[in-house]
Design an enzyme around this catalytic site. Structure first.
Site, PDB file in Angstrom:
ATOM      1  CE  LYS A  75      29.707  19.997  26.353  1.00 22.52           C
ATOM      2  NZ  LYS A  75      28.706  18.929  26.429  1.00 22.52           N
ATOM      3  CG  HIS A 203      26.030  16.507  33.398  1.00 25.33           C
ATOM      4  ND1 HIS A 203      26.910  16.044  34.353  1.00 25.33           N
ATOM      5  CD2 HIS A 203      26.646  16.321  32.209  1.00 25.33           C
ATOM      6  CE1 HIS A 203      28.009  15.597  33.754  1.00 25.33           C
ATOM      7  NE2 HIS A 203      27.878  15.755  32.460  1.00 25.33           N
ATOM      8  CD  GLU A 280      23.766  15.282  27.399  1.00 28.14           C
ATOM      9  OE1 GLU A 280      24.455  15.870  28.247  1.00 28.14           O
ATOM     10  OE2 GLU A 280      22.732  15.744  26.940  1.00 28.14           O
ATOM     11  CG  ASP A 340      39.978  14.877  39.453  1.00 25.23           C
ATOM     12  OD1 ASP A 340      40.254  14.783  40.668  1.00 25.23           O
ATOM     13  OD2 ASP A 340      39.448  13.963  38.798  1.00 25.23           O
ATOM     14  CE1 TYR A 405      34.760  17.855  29.111  1.00 23.39           C
ATOM     15  CE2 TYR A 405      35.172  16.058  30.648  1.00 23.39           C
ATOM     16  CZ  TYR A 405      34.323  16.743  29.811  1.00 23.39           C
ATOM     17  OH  TYR A 405      33.026  16.318  29.659  1.00 23.39           O
TER      18      TYR A 405
HETATM   19  C1  LIG Z   1      25.690  19.068  28.939  1.00 25.88           C
HETATM   20  C2  LIG Z   1      26.820  18.128  29.147  1.00 25.88           C
HETATM   21  N1  LIG Z   1      26.654  16.838  28.821  1.00 25.88           N
HETATM   22  C3  LIG Z   1      27.644  15.941  28.977  1.00 25.88           C
HETATM   23  C4  LIG Z   1      28.873  16.313  29.459  1.00 25.88           C
HETATM   24  C5  LIG Z   1      29.925  15.262  29.601  1.00 25.88           C
HETATM   25  O1  LIG Z   1      30.209  15.010  30.912  1.00 25.88           O
HETATM   26  P1  LIG Z   1      31.198  13.829  31.311  1.00 25.88           P
HETATM   27  O2  LIG Z   1      32.442  14.027  30.576  1.00 25.88           O
HETATM   28  O3  LIG Z   1      31.330  13.967  32.769  1.00 25.88           O
HETATM   29  O4  LIG Z   1      30.535  12.564  30.962  1.00 25.88           O
HETATM   30  C6  LIG Z   1      29.088  17.646  29.848  1.00 25.88           C
HETATM   31  C7  LIG Z   1      30.368  18.053  30.406  1.00 25.88           C
HETATM   32  O5  LIG Z   1      30.613  19.183  30.733  1.00 25.88           O
HETATM   33  C8  LIG Z   1      28.036  18.592  29.681  1.00 25.88           C
HETATM   34  O6  LIG Z   1      28.191  19.871  29.991  1.00 25.88           O
END
Ligand SMILES: Cc1ncc(COP(=O)(O)O)c(C=O)c1O
Length: 429
Positions: A75, A203, A280, A340, A405
């Site tokens: 994502k 998370h 993740e 941010d 993002y």
């Molecule tokens: C369930 C989950 N896992 C992992 C991530 C990735 O987070 P980051 O980009 O901070 O590593 C997100 C980000 O929104 C998330 O919602």
């Protein structure tokens, strides 16, 4: 697909690798815009993606957190090229929707390397993963357990717990994660429904600034692990989520500092190698791999914000404080990045034909300015708090660490396209 094949594939997509350095690729793009097979044009914002940065982040992860398998949170940036590149390195994927799961399955990624992490899944998406037999998924509520029982009772479930995320830029616990005092009820319901809980996840929030958040979260996960075991569940998975900062963040909670807390915490509290540990990371992989280049479409002298009243409106006639209007914006790449401000370090890329990529400009030559996005909306402000030298229409700016993002949340509001990406491979390792 090997990484050499991924690079060949990029070439056949029409993008091709445009050199070995970001500065070189930018210069080439601005002077001889690369248009074959894409519609990247000379006055559009564009990204430069560095495949070598993905690889170097992967190698750093393997060196610092050897026990934790990274599942890239797609994502954060679903760029097919990056995804293929990471898949070829052996990275797994954290997906939030059917489209993301399809993208990952289409790349030939093994089902065992996919986790569906949306705590409130569309029923039709659940049907899809049931058909695909992609079993690993998270939940944090009774309603989700009932839905899973109805649609995919053989799924392997990972309970998402609420953890302290107050030291993170994007707090996720206000939306997802069951508080520990409700865990027992959920475990009991899952038992009654004869569902299969296999693990715990959390998370600590995206852009985590406090490495100790990881220790605290692993401690909570241990507690829930033991609770679930006492219900008779065969617990075999710990998922430490995301939150890790990209390599462009060199102060505060760097990845190295987070890993120095997390790695030992996992070894201390989950000593058995029978427990599979995954993470993740999203922004960690893609954040620093992309640089966003922004053209200045025009400027005008600043208006003093609090004096926008038709009777007293006054422009700062003699000052060098300008409002710059660029070709991307809040409804484009900046919707989430604006959350941010510390990461909005927008710099001069080209001024009067001279390139400044990677060069610092003397503070004395800079003036406070505001940067406005490309749509007609007055909400479309990228930064109210930047300092730049005096620039003109036709000059360019850039933002490093723009891979996470960013364009993924862009809309085409007002008819503006989502920026395209050109690739390089800086071969840094
Ligand atoms: C369930 C989950 N896992 C992992 C991530 C990735 O987070 P980051 O980009 O901070 O590593 C997100 C980000 O929104 C998330 O919602």
């Amino acid at each position: 697909m090997s990484n050499t094949e991924v690079q060949q594939d990029i070439a056949s997509d029409g993008y091709s690798i445009q050199g070995k350095s970001i500065g070189e690729a930018i210069k080439r793009q601005l002077e001889t815009p690369f248009v074959t097979g894409t519609d990247v044009e000379w006055d559009r914002p564009f990204y430069v993606g560095d495949l070598a940065e993905l690889r170097s982040q992967y190698l750093k992860w393997k060196a610092r957190l050897p026990r934790i398998e990274p599942f890239f949170a797609i994502k954060s940036n679903p760029d097919p090229t990056a995804a293929k590149y990471l898949a070829a390195l052996g990275v797994g994927f954290d997906c939030a929707s059917q489209a993301e799961i399809e993208q990952v399955l289409d790349m030939g990624v093994d089902k065992d390397r996919i986790i569906y992490t949306h705590p409130y899944k569309n029923p039709s998406f659940l049907q899809y993963v049931a058909q695909q037999e992609t079993p690993l998924m998270t939940f944090d509520s009774e309603s989700e357990l009932h839905k899973i029982k109805r649609i995919y009772p053989n799924a392997k479930l990972v309970i998402r717990i609420l953890v302290d995320d107050k030291d993170s830029v994007i707090r996720l616990s206000r939306k997802s994660g069951v508080p520990l005092y409700e865990v027992e009820e959920l475990l009991s319901l899952a038992k009654d429904l004869e569902l299969n809980i296999v693990g715990v996840c959390f998370h600590v929030g995206s852009g985590c600034k406090n490495p100790n958040s990881y220790y605290d979260a692993v401690l909570r996960a241990r507690q829930v692990f033991d609770q679930a075991k006492s219900f008779g569940f065969k617990m075999e998975l710990l998922n430490v989520g995301g939150g890790f900062n990209e390599s462009g963040i060199t102060e505060g909670a760097t990845f190295e500092k987070a890993a120095a807390v997390l790695g030992p915490a996992v070894d201390e509290l989950f000593p058995s190698n029978d427990v599979r540990v995954i993470g993740e990371p999203g922004r960690y992989f893609v954040g620093s791999a992309y640089t966003l280049c922004l053209g200045i479409m025009g400027r005008r002298r600043a208006i003093i914000e609090n004096e926008i009243d038709m009777d007293v409106i006054k422009k700062e006639k003699e000052s060098n404080n300008y409002m710059y209007y660029i070709n991307d914006g809040y409804f484009g790449s900046f919707g989430m990045m604006c959350l941010d401000p510390d990461r909005l370090n927008i710099k001069v890329l080209r001024k009067n034909g001279e390139y400044f990529y990677g060069k610092e400009i003397n503070e004395d030559e800079k003036y406070p300015c505001t940067i406005w996005g490309t749509t007609c909306s007055s909400y479309d402000c990228v930064s109210k708090d930047t300092k730049l030298p005096v620039l003109n229409e036709g000059d360019w700016l850039y933002l490093s660490n723009a891979g996470a993002y960013s364009y993924v949340v862009a809309s085409t509001f007002n008819g503006f396209d989502i920026p395209k990406i050109i690739y390089i491979n800086s071969d840094k390792q």
